[in-house]
Enzyme design. Structure first.
Site, PDB file in Angstrom:
ATOM      1  N   GLY A  41       6.411   9.349  -5.138  1.00  0.00           N
ATOM      2  CA  GLY A  41       5.401   8.380  -4.732  1.00  0.00           C
ATOM      3  C   GLY A  41       4.895   7.572  -5.908  1.00  0.00           C
ATOM      4  O   GLY A  41       4.723   6.351  -5.819  1.00  0.00           O
ATOM      5  N   TYR A  59       6.521  22.468   9.029  1.00  0.00           N
ATOM      6  CA  TYR A  59       6.861  21.287   8.235  1.00  0.00           C
ATOM      7  C   TYR A  59       7.910  20.436   8.947  1.00  0.00           C
ATOM      8  O   TYR A  59       7.725  19.221   9.142  1.00  0.00           O
ATOM      9  CB  TYR A  59       7.372  21.734   6.864  1.00  0.00           C
ATOM     10  N   GLY A 119       5.399  12.449  -8.899  1.00  0.00           N
ATOM     11  CA  GLY A 119       6.640  12.489  -8.161  1.00  0.00           C
ATOM     12  C   GLY A 119       7.153  11.145  -7.687  1.00  0.00           C
ATOM     13  O   GLY A 119       6.898  10.098  -8.276  1.00  0.00           O
ATOM     14  N   LEU A 169       0.858  -1.176   0.000  1.00  0.00           N
ATOM     15  CA  LEU A 169       0.000   0.000   0.000  1.00  0.00           C
ATOM     16  C   LEU A 169       0.897   1.229   0.000  1.00  0.00           C
ATOM     17  O   LEU A 169       1.741   1.392   0.892  1.00  0.00           O
ATOM     18  CB  LEU A 169      -0.901   0.004   1.238  1.00  0.00           C
ATOM     19  N   SER A 187       0.016  10.278  -7.021  1.00  0.00           N
ATOM     20  CA  SER A 187      -0.444  10.937  -8.245  1.00  0.00           C
ATOM     21  C   SER A 187       0.709  11.495  -9.073  1.00  0.00           C
ATOM     22  O   SER A 187       0.552  11.742 -10.277  1.00  0.00           O
ATOM     23  CB  SER A 187      -1.436  12.065  -7.916  1.00  0.00           C
ATOM     24  N   SER A 233      11.930  13.405   5.324  1.00  0.00           N
ATOM     25  CA  SER A 233      12.650  14.459   4.621  1.00  0.00           C
ATOM     26  C   SER A 233      13.948  14.681   5.373  1.00  0.00           C
ATOM     27  O   SER A 233      14.060  14.320   6.552  1.00  0.00           O
ATOM     28  CB  SER A 233      11.823  15.751   4.632  1.00  0.00           C
TER      29      SER A 233
END
Length: 275
Positions: A15, A151, A13, A6, A11, A138
């Site tokens: 990922g 962030y 980049g 999973l 959508s 990150s």
């Protein structure tokens, strides 16, 4: 037996490329995104690689929807062997410029959503005695950076959660890891939330944005980052922290070897220099 993966935030980049790469390596991939109307690029990338992926809608901050999805995948495929928490949200603003709502939104996407999905898949993995949970954080999860207060705060939080969990999960055959990209060429930067008027902070923000634009001009390709994510997700190494590139390893190392904080301060101070 084919493993079931999973992957969230697929959508575009890294990922998207991670989902395709996992499928290319023989996994059955369930790839999620908030709006499946944006799945064209994923379909095209999968077709180019000669693989198929199972694309489903998920807004990761909707915890009830996440629970339903995990139940559906388990019903359809029998289990989830690999979870890649990739969905993320950026923010460029310092404390005074942020509303508490904006700070909460960073926590919702970058911290609470991965924690929720991890909790949902962990019981099945523990019972079966194997599994892999990889959270894309990150270098901002190790190095606090100017104008990334919310962030980096959320990324630090999720790294702390996952590192703490890793010590107990490994007793049940479950690998919990984080992977830390540096600059990656993707839609992430275009989607970052920014202040309209930074007031007294504007000169500092302009200097930071100029420096960041330079970093992203030499960014890692999303294909390379996606392959690194697949490597980390499938590895049998007992290793918690991964980076997607040598540049990311150097960046993260600034903080991980900095016992008193002076090294990070010297590293990031020039980013907001106005002269």
């Amino acid at each position: 037996m084919t493993q079931i993966a999973l992957v969230t935030g697929t959508s575009s980049g890294m990922g998207m490329h991670a989902a395709v790469e996992l499928a290319r390596r023989g996994l059955q991939v369930v790839a999620t995104m908030r709006d499946t109307a944006r799945a064209d690029r994923l379909h095209e990338a999968a077709a180019d690689a000669g693989v198929t992926v199972d694309i489903r809608a998920l807004d990761v901050v909707d915890h009830a929807a996440a629970a339903r999805l995990v139940d559906e995948i388990t019903a359809d495929h029998g289990r989830i062997d690999v979870l890649v928490n990739n969905a993320g949200r950026g923010s460029v603003a310092t404390a005074e410029l942020l509303t508490m709502g904006q700070i909460q939104a960073q926590l919702d996407v970058n911290y609470l959503a991965p924690v929720n999905l991890t909790k949902l898949v962990l019981p099945g993995m523990r019972e079966r005695g194997h599994g892999s949970i990889l959270t894309v954080t990150s270098v901002g999860g190790t190095v606090g950076q100017p104008f990334a207060d919310a962030y980096c705060g959320a990324k630090f939080a999720v790294e702390g959660f996952m590192q703490s969990l890793a010590a107990t999960a490994e007793h049940f055959g479950v690998h919990v890891r984080v992977i830390e990209p540096a600059a990656v060429s993707s839609d992430f930067v275009a989607n970052v939330e920014r202040p309209g008027d930074a007031g007294a902070y504007q000169p500092l923000l302009d200097a930071y944005v100029s420096r960041t634009a330079g970093a992203f001009a030499n960014a890692q390709s999303p294909q390379d980052a996606g392959a690194a994510i697949a490597d980390a997700a499938l590895s049998d190494e007992s290793r918690f922290r991964w980076q997607t590139s040598e540049a990311a390893s150097r960046f993260a190392g600034v903080s991980l070897a900095d016992l008193d904080g002076t090294r990070v301060s010297a590293f990031t101070r020039p980013w907001t220099a106005t002269v």
